[in-house]
Design a protein around this motif. Sequence first.
Motif, PDB file in Angstrom:
ATOM      1  N   LYS A  86       0.840  -1.188   0.000  1.00  0.00           N
ATOM      2  CA  LYS A  86       0.000   0.000   0.000  1.00  0.00           C
ATOM      3  C   LYS A  86       0.877   1.241   0.000  1.00  0.00           C
ATOM      4  O   LYS A  86       1.922   1.281   0.640  1.00  0.00           O
ATOM      5  N   SER A  88       0.322   5.741  -0.234  1.00  0.00           N
ATOM      6  CA  SER A  88      -0.541   6.909  -0.362  1.00  0.00           C
ATOM      7  C   SER A  88       0.262   8.078  -0.924  1.00  0.00           C
ATOM      8  O   SER A  88       1.406   8.301  -0.537  1.00  0.00           O
ATOM      9  N   LYS A 148      -4.407   9.868  -2.729  1.00  0.00           N
ATOM     10  CA  LYS A 148      -4.786   8.622  -3.375  1.00  0.00           C
ATOM     11  C   LYS A 148      -4.059   7.467  -2.710  1.00  0.00           C
ATOM     12  O   LYS A 148      -2.870   7.555  -2.422  1.00  0.00           O
ATOM     13  N   SER A 149      -4.815   6.413  -2.464  1.00  0.00           N
ATOM     14  CA  SER A 149      -4.232   5.235  -1.835  1.00  0.00           C
ATOM     15  C   SER A 149      -4.327   4.056  -2.797  1.00  0.00           C
ATOM     16  O   SER A 149      -5.419   3.670  -3.217  1.00  0.00           O
ATOM     17  N   THR A 150      -3.188   3.535  -3.187  1.00  0.00           N
ATOM     18  CA  THR A 150      -3.137   2.379  -4.076  1.00  0.00           C
ATOM     19  C   THR A 150      -2.755   1.165  -3.251  1.00  0.00           C
ATOM     20  O   THR A 150      -1.709   1.154  -2.609  1.00  0.00           O
ATOM     21  N   SER A 151      -3.614   0.174  -3.243  1.00  0.00           N
ATOM     22  CA  SER A 151      -3.354  -0.995  -2.403  1.00  0.00           C
ATOM     23  C   SER A 151      -3.509  -2.279  -3.211  1.00  0.00           C
ATOM     24  O   SER A 151      -4.387  -2.402  -4.065  1.00  0.00           O
ATOM     25  N   ILE A 161      -7.412  -5.562  -5.535  1.00  0.00           N
ATOM     26  CA  ILE A 161      -6.635  -4.484  -6.153  1.00  0.00           C
ATOM     27  C   ILE A 161      -7.523  -3.258  -6.250  1.00  0.00           C
ATOM     28  O   ILE A 161      -8.562  -3.290  -6.910  1.00  0.00           O
ATOM     29  N   GLU A 162      -7.135  -2.190  -5.552  1.00  0.00           N
ATOM     30  CA  GLU A 162      -7.894  -0.937  -5.564  1.00  0.00           C
ATOM     31  C   GLU A 162      -9.371  -1.207  -5.269  1.00  0.00           C
ATOM     32  O   GLU A 162     -10.275  -0.770  -5.975  1.00  0.00           O
ATOM     33  N   SER A 199       5.231  -4.064 -12.189  1.00  0.00           N
ATOM     34  CA  SER A 199       3.827  -4.139 -12.586  1.00  0.00           C
ATOM     35  C   SER A 199       3.291  -5.544 -12.364  1.00  0.00           C
ATOM     36  O   SER A 199       4.051  -6.524 -12.300  1.00  0.00           O
ATOM     37  N   ARG A 212      -1.577  -3.445 -13.723  1.00  0.00           N
ATOM     38  CA  ARG A 212      -1.482  -2.388 -12.732  1.00  0.00           C
ATOM     39  C   ARG A 212      -0.031  -2.187 -12.325  1.00  0.00           C
ATOM     40  O   ARG A 212       0.712  -3.155 -12.145  1.00  0.00           O
ATOM     41  N   PRO A 215       2.949   0.579  -6.486  1.00  0.00           N
ATOM     42  CA  PRO A 215       3.148   1.967  -6.048  1.00  0.00           C
ATOM     43  C   PRO A 215       4.567   2.306  -5.605  1.00  0.00           C
ATOM     44  O   PRO A 215       4.833   3.448  -5.239  1.00  0.00           O
TER      45      PRO A 215
END
Length: 277
Positions: A86, A88, A148-151, A161-162, A199, A212, A215
């Motif tokens: 995760k 942010s 924005k938080s990508t998890s 995913i997201e 990725s 995807r 992060p």
Amino acid sequence: MTYHSHKLDSTHSHIIGRTDPITGDTIKEEDKVTFCLTCHSCFLEESWNYMNNRHCEQNETLKFIPFPPPQLIAKKKEQKLIAELKESTINPFPIFILSFVFGFIGYYIAESEKIGFLFIGTAIGFSLGILIGWLSKTQVIKEFIGQKSTSFSIYESYMEIENVKFYWNEIEQINFRRTMLVEFDDRYGTKKASSHYPSLEIYLNNGEFLERELPTTNYPKIKPFLFGLAWASQFTSIYFYTEHEKEYGLVQSFDRNYQGTIKIGVPTQLAYNPEEN
């Protein structure tokens, strides 16, 4: 009459629809019934009379209609989190605007010669600080400041995913890819390596495909997630391709230590940047 008779109504749905053991008739609303005190069997009143008001070698009946049996509600099993990645990010532009506004207010108060303005400004600043601290936890403020938080999360039954769940039986294969950029300095005969963002490529059984970007490029942060992918190989095929020297050594150990379907691509180069760990 030495027994207790009960007239059924719509609240006795757990009794209505039963079959009388003597006549075979279906018990309906408005019927009068009795219940054996010993076994709680339900009889139409005329059937109880037919048995000379006796059952289970006794003649006592229940004074009340039995309550319906409690329904067992299965608890939803909480999914165990196997691994998570995760990150942010915050858009600095709204923060710059807020800093400018509060900086201007502070300058105005500092230039004021009246002590009253100082106290009022301090009180306003303190109140606004509390308010912004509380609002910063709300979704509206997060959207305003561009947080924005990508998890990427791996659970027992699915990958998330997201905030979108992909169950293991829906996934055909997951590919992890990381390539390195190596730049040579001809003047000093040195080279500098840096990582592209890794990725994930996910192939679903229905033919859909999604890709995807992870992060972070930080190897220590990604490492636990790679262990999670290796764990998931018991459910779906996992393919690793990495040009990161340390990471490649790690994924090679997966092939030896996990019994799932793990494939490892041969990198065209291996490089490592200590600054990226």
